[in-house]
Design a protein around this motif. Structure first.
Motif, mmCIF file in Angstrom:
data_model
loop_
_atom_site.group_PDB
_atom_site.id
_atom_site.type_symbol
_atom_site.label_atom_id
_atom_site.label_comp_id
_atom_site.label_asym_id
_atom_site.label_seq_id
_atom_site.Cartn_x
_atom_site.Cartn_y
_atom_site.Cartn_z
ATOM 1 N N ARG A 1 -30.360 0.246 60.847
ATOM 2 C CA ARG A 1 -29.621 -0.922 61.354
ATOM 3 C C ARG A 1 -28.133 -0.595 61.376
ATOM 4 O O ARG A 1 -27.586 -0.145 60.360
ATOM 5 N N ASP B 1 -32.339 7.277 68.527
ATOM 6 C CA ASP B 1 -33.587 7.228 67.760
ATOM 7 C C ASP B 1 -34.465 8.448 68.038
ATOM 8 O O ASP B 1 -35.113 8.978 67.129
ATOM 9 N N ASP C 1 -45.502 4.681 64.786
ATOM 10 C CA ASP C 1 -44.598 3.889 63.954
ATOM 11 C C ASP C 1 -44.419 4.648 62.642
ATOM 12 O O ASP C 1 -45.348 4.778 61.850
ATOM 13 N N ASP D 1 -42.384 3.801 60.214
ATOM 14 C CA ASP D 1 -42.085 2.858 59.144
ATOM 15 C C ASP D 1 -40.753 3.170 58.438
ATOM 16 O O ASP D 1 -40.685 3.244 57.214
ATOM 17 N N TYR D 2 -39.710 3.368 59.230
ATOM 18 C CA TYR D 2 -38.356 3.474 58.677
ATOM 19 C C TYR D 2 -37.524 2.365 59.302
ATOM 20 O O TYR D 2 -37.950 1.701 60.250
ATOM 21 N N GLN D 3 -36.325 2.172 58.770
ATOM 22 C CA GLN D 3 -35.419 1.179 59.354
ATOM 23 C C GLN D 3 -34.035 1.813 59.531
ATOM 24 O O GLN D 3 -33.549 2.494 58.628
ATOM 25 N N TYR E 1 -27.439 0.891 57.809
ATOM 26 C CA TYR E 1 -28.408 0.731 56.730
ATOM 27 C C TYR E 1 -29.603 1.575 57.143
ATOM 28 O O TYR E 1 -30.090 1.470 58.281
ATOM 29 N N TYR E 2 -30.074 2.416 56.228
ATOM 30 C CA TYR E 2 -31.229 3.278 56.528
ATOM 31 C C TYR E 2 -32.261 3.135 55.422
ATOM 32 O O TYR E 2 -31.928 3.172 54.238
ATOM 33 N N GLN E 3 -33.513 2.953 55.830
ATOM 34 C CA GLN E 3 -34.634 2.896 54.883
ATOM 35 C C GLN E 3 -35.617 3.996 55.238
ATOM 36 O O GLN E 3 -36.034 4.110 56.383
ATOM 37 N N LYS F 1 -28.698 -3.911 49.318
ATOM 38 C CA LYS F 1 -28.907 -5.119 50.131
ATOM 39 C C LYS F 1 -27.696 -6.061 50.041
ATOM 40 O O LYS F 1 -27.278 -6.648 51.036
ATOM 41 N N GLY G 1 -33.626 1.859 50.515
ATOM 42 C CA GLY G 1 -32.569 2.004 51.511
ATOM 43 C C GLY G 1 -31.250 2.527 50.977
ATOM 44 O O GLY G 1 -31.039 2.686 49.774
#
Length: 335
Positions: free
Chosen positions: A195, A132, A189, A191-193, A164-166, A240, A27
């Motif tokens: 927030r 998104d 999906d 599989d990223y994040q 926050y980006y993953q 984190k 991330g």
């Protein structure tokens, strides 16, 4: 007179996690920068594309300079057809360079342009696209072009916020795009994040521009080649802690994580820090300010977080003496 629509996209800078975020599952914390590119679009009898970057206009006939814009239009028209909407020709004009007097700040990217075209076309069809979906459509354009960036810039610019980006696996996305229809791929999906982060502490966020061009693509390849497990784990730990520190308003955690991210970048390759970027950082000595290089490094911008408004002015004056220009400043965390 036909209705003319105007849209804009901004830039981004990394607080921590650059380079590591290129590896799926790792991330970064990325700050939106409201320095904008803009575009106007209106219905027309034939396609007409213009950009301030080039001294001529084109239609949809393939053109090297306009390839990114043309490929984005092509993808969007494919998506529109999936929605049961018939594409129509338009006049599109892109303005701005995310810099001044022809010099780029290094806060934008091809991603800013792709998102700008998507937003312009959405405006023309009066569609309100969720951030998104903007992110996914733009990522498809870049992945199909063979771009192997993290797409963190797209996430930040689409959401226009501190995030926050993953990252996801771009090789996987490239593969499924060759075997499945676009509409299906967009629903998978990935599989990223992403927030959004609302800081629970007040600080001044500053961007210092060194007025030097960023690291070359050859150097970037060299730096990427040095990425190893130790670097990735240390980066993720710093990111984190930074996210946690921002959310909880813990100044010590924020400062510690920025320093860790900075040290980790220096361990990756000393060329990330030019003499000017070192001066940008050294100017914080004795102040309750943390600073580091941002993004690829080797020039362009550094960022600073200052927890004392008086010391913010001291930092700005010190930067000025070193010929480092503050191109953006924002008071964060004040609700």
């Amino acid at each position: 007179m036909k209705t003319k629509y105007q849209v804009q996209t901004g830039g981004k800078l990394y607080l921590a996690g650059e380079y590591a975020v290129l590896t799926p599952g790792y991330g970064a914390v990325i700050q939106f920068i409201p320095i904008y590119l803009s575009a106007t679009i209106q219905e027309a009898t034939a396609y007409q594309l213009a950009s301030d970057l080039f001294g001529y206009q084109v239609d949809l006939t393939p053109n090297k300079d306009y390839a990114l814009i043309q490929e984005t239009i092509q993808l969007m028209e494919e998506w529109l057809k999936d929605q049961g909407i018939s594409p129509k020709p338009f006049d599109l004009h892109l303005r701005g360079t995310l810099g001044e007097e022809g010099k780029k700040y290094g806060i934008g990217s091809s991603g800013s342009v792709v998102l700008l075209v998507i937003k312009a076309m959405a405006a023309l069809y009066e569609l309100d696209l969720h951030p998104d979906l903007l992110f996914r459509l733009a990522a498809v354009v870049l992945v199909q072009r063979g771009d192997n960036g993290s797409m963190g810039d797209l996430a930040c610019i689409a959401y226009e916020d501190l995030i926050y980006y993953q990252s996801f696996d771009r090789a996987w996305l490239h593969e499924v795009l060759t075997s499945q229809p676009l509409s299906q791929v967009l629903d998978l999906d990935w599989d990223y994040q992403i927030r959004l982060i609302q800081p629970a502490i007040s600080y001044d966020f500053l961007v210092g521009w060194t007025k030097e061009p960023a690291i070359s693509s050859d150097l970037i390849r060299q730096v990427k080649g040095a990425i190893n497990e130790v670097f990735l784990k240390e980066s993720q730990s710093a990111v984190k802690i930074l996210e946690k520190g921002l959310r909880e308003g813990n100044q010590k955690e924020i400062e510690t994580s920025i320093k860790r991210a900075d040290k980790n970048l220096k361990s990756l390759n000393p060329l990330i820090y030019t003499p000017a970027l070192k001066e940008l950082q050294e100017a914080t000595e004795g102040l309750s300010v943390c600073a580091k290089s941002s993004g690829a490094g080797g020039g362009d911008c550094g960022i600073a977080l200052s927890f004392d408004p008086v010391e913010t002015q001291t930092l700005i004056e010190r930067w000025k003496e070193k010929n480092i220009e503050v191109i953006y400043q924002e008071r964060m965390g004040d609700s």
